[in-house]
Design an enzyme around this catalytic site. Structure first.
Site, PDB file in Angstrom:
ATOM      1  N   ASN A  12      42.892  41.956  46.469  1.00 34.87           N
ATOM      2  CA  ASN A  12      42.191  41.090  45.377  1.00 34.87           C
ATOM      3  C   ASN A  12      41.077  39.972  45.981  1.00 34.87           C
ATOM      4  O   ASN A  12      41.221  39.514  46.799  1.00 34.87           O
ATOM      5  CB  ASN A  12      43.442  40.118  45.153  1.00 34.87           C
ATOM      6  CG  ASN A  12      43.173  38.803  44.053  1.00 34.87           C
ATOM      7  OD1 ASN A  12      42.086  38.848  43.394  1.00 34.87           O
ATOM      8  ND2 ASN A  12      44.035  37.816  44.096  1.00 34.87           N
ATOM      9  N   HIS A  98      49.224  35.183  39.080  1.00 31.05           N
ATOM     10  CA  HIS A  98      49.078  34.902  40.407  1.00 31.05           C
ATOM     11  C   HIS A  98      49.363  33.357  40.719  1.00 31.05           C
ATOM     12  O   HIS A  98      48.800  32.452  39.734  1.00 31.05           O
ATOM     13  CB  HIS A  98      47.556  35.280  40.722  1.00 31.05           C
ATOM     14  CG  HIS A  98      47.071  35.165  42.201  1.00 31.05           C
ATOM     15  ND1 HIS A  98      46.745  34.100  42.871  1.00 31.05           N
ATOM     16  CD2 HIS A  98      47.151  36.119  42.975  1.00 31.05           C
ATOM     17  CE1 HIS A  98      46.658  34.034  44.034  1.00 31.05           C
ATOM     18  NE2 HIS A  98      46.975  35.478  44.209  1.00 31.05           N
ATOM     19  N   GLU A 100      47.461  31.278  42.250  1.00 30.05           N
ATOM     20  CA  GLU A 100      46.400  30.410  41.842  1.00 30.05           C
ATOM     21  C   GLU A 100      46.181  30.248  40.543  1.00 30.05           C
ATOM     22  O   GLU A 100      45.807  28.937  40.043  1.00 30.05           O
ATOM     23  CB  GLU A 100      45.066  31.195  42.695  1.00 30.05           C
ATOM     24  CG  GLU A 100      45.079  30.907  43.942  1.00 30.05           C
ATOM     25  CD  GLU A 100      44.486  32.110  44.832  1.00 30.05           C
ATOM     26  OE1 GLU A 100      43.604  33.002  44.333  1.00 30.05           O
ATOM     27  OE2 GLU A 100      44.824  32.177  46.215  1.00 30.05           O
ATOM     28  N   GLU A 170      54.310  36.883  46.309  1.00 27.26           N
ATOM     29  CA  GLU A 170      53.350  36.239  46.983  1.00 27.26           C
ATOM     30  C   GLU A 170      54.144  34.973  47.389  1.00 27.26           C
ATOM     31  O   GLU A 170      53.915  34.164  46.509  1.00 27.26           O
ATOM     32  CB  GLU A 170      52.286  36.319  46.338  1.00 27.26           C
ATOM     33  CG  GLU A 170      51.613  37.590  45.909  1.00 27.26           C
ATOM     34  CD  GLU A 170      50.130  37.498  46.016  1.00 27.26           C
ATOM     35  OE1 GLU A 170      49.380  38.360  46.739  1.00 27.26           O
ATOM     36  OE2 GLU A 170      49.628  36.556  45.367  1.00 27.26           O
ATOM     37  N   GLY A 176      46.703  32.795  51.979  1.00 29.22           N
ATOM     38  CA  GLY A 176      45.396  31.955  52.724  1.00 29.22           C
ATOM     39  C   GLY A 176      45.664  31.135  53.896  1.00 29.22           C
ATOM     40  O   GLY A 176      44.821  30.130  54.358  1.00 29.22           O
TER      41      GLY A 176
HETATM   42  P1  13P Z   1      45.536  36.346  51.336  1.00 31.83           P
HETATM   43  O1  13P Z   1      45.799  37.608  51.676  1.00 31.83           O
HETATM   44  O2  13P Z   1      44.228  35.684  51.551  1.00 31.83           O
HETATM   45  O3  13P Z   1      46.585  35.447  51.722  1.00 31.83           O
HETATM   46  O4  13P Z   1      45.831  36.054  49.829  1.00 31.83           O
HETATM   47  C1  13P Z   1      46.920  36.838  49.142  1.00 31.83           C
HETATM   48  C2  13P Z   1      46.817  36.854  47.518  1.00 31.83           C
HETATM   49  O5  13P Z   1      46.781  35.776  47.050  1.00 31.83           O
HETATM   50  C3  13P Z   1      46.561  38.148  47.137  1.00 31.83           C
HETATM   51  O6  13P Z   1      46.596  38.139  45.709  1.00 31.83           O
END
Ligand code: 13P
Length: 256
Positions: A12, A98, A100, A170, A176
């Protein structure tokens, strides 16, 4: 315990890279993993790169996924992109729910449910993301939150449709942040998710559903995550925007 499946690795890119960089990446991926039978792999570029990247990857078995869609198929939704549109340019999958989108853009479970239904109606496969926040985990609400996200997100989805989607676990606190869930911690939640799917749709269907882990996946932790029995694949964020690290993750996953 579920049978190990062919690993499914999805990158992603979020809101990163330029068009030129994205196309170069896709070309490198095509030459490195085209026809690689040990793995299912794909990338989620930003909307405006989708058509170019779909053209680069056409016919080579590497999937392209959109990062989002709107729940309506068309209409007066300025700035939005429909399932039909991303399907038309060549996407096979779409990320839905997701964290976010849930947390920054305040998407609700019912909106996510509507998007999943719309995606399925045009044969676009949803990668349905679920995960708890740090507060949820510390308050021991992880299972409650995830069960709820699954129940609401999959409301009205039939047994026949479940195999058309991928579930991605997740944990929000691991995205992140550099903090990966311990492989055993992730495996436990994956097993819980499979249990919720078993309750709703039966064991055979639950066993065949792909459940990816996402959250600070890197080449260094790909092996320990992929060797967990309930982890069928990885949803990679930061480490997917550099070809070298994404490819290392793919190579590692192909072995387990
Ligand atoms: P990171 O691998 O940067 O932690 O992000 C994970 C993510 O949100 C993938 O959709």
């Amino acid at each position: 315990m579920t049978m190990k499946k062919k690993p499914f690795i999805l990158g992603n890119w979020k809101m990163n890279l330029t068009l030129v960089e994205g196309v170069e990446f896709a070309k490198s991926l095509r030459s490195a993993v085209c026809d690689e039978s040990g793995i299912i792999c794909g990338i989620c570029p930003p909307f405006v790169f989708l058509k170019d990247i779909c053209l680069v990857l056409e016919g080579c078995g590497i999937f392209v996924a959109a990062q989002n869609i709107h729940s309506e198929k068309n209409g007066a939704y300025t700035g939005e992109i429909s399932a039909t549109m991303v399907k038309e340019v060549g996407c096979a999958y779409v990320l839905i729910g997701h964290s976010e989108r849930r947390h920054i853009f305040h998407e609700t479970d019912s909106f996510i449910n509507a998007k999943i239904k719309t995606a399925l109606s045009v044969n676009l496969k949803p990668v349905f993301c679920v995960g708890e926040t740090l507060d949820d985990r510390e308050d021991e609400r992880t299972k409650y939150v995830i069960r709820n996200q699954l129940k609401e997100g999959l409301h009205g989805i039939s047994a026949g449709q479940i195999n058309e989607l991928v579930i991605a676990y997740e944990p929000v606190w691991a995205i992140g942040t550099g903090k990966t869930a311990l492989p055993e911690q992730a495996n436990e939640v994956h097993s819980f998710i499979r249990g919720v799917i078993t309750d709703g749709y039966g064991k055979e269907i639950a066993d065949s559903v792909y459940i990816q882990y996402g959250g600070s996946v890197k080449p260094e932790n790909a092996k320990e995550l992929m060797t967990q029995p309930e982890i069928d694949g990885l949803l990679v964020g930061g480490a997917s925007i550099k070809f070298e690290s994404f490819f290392k993750i793919i190579e590692t996953a192909a072995k387990y």
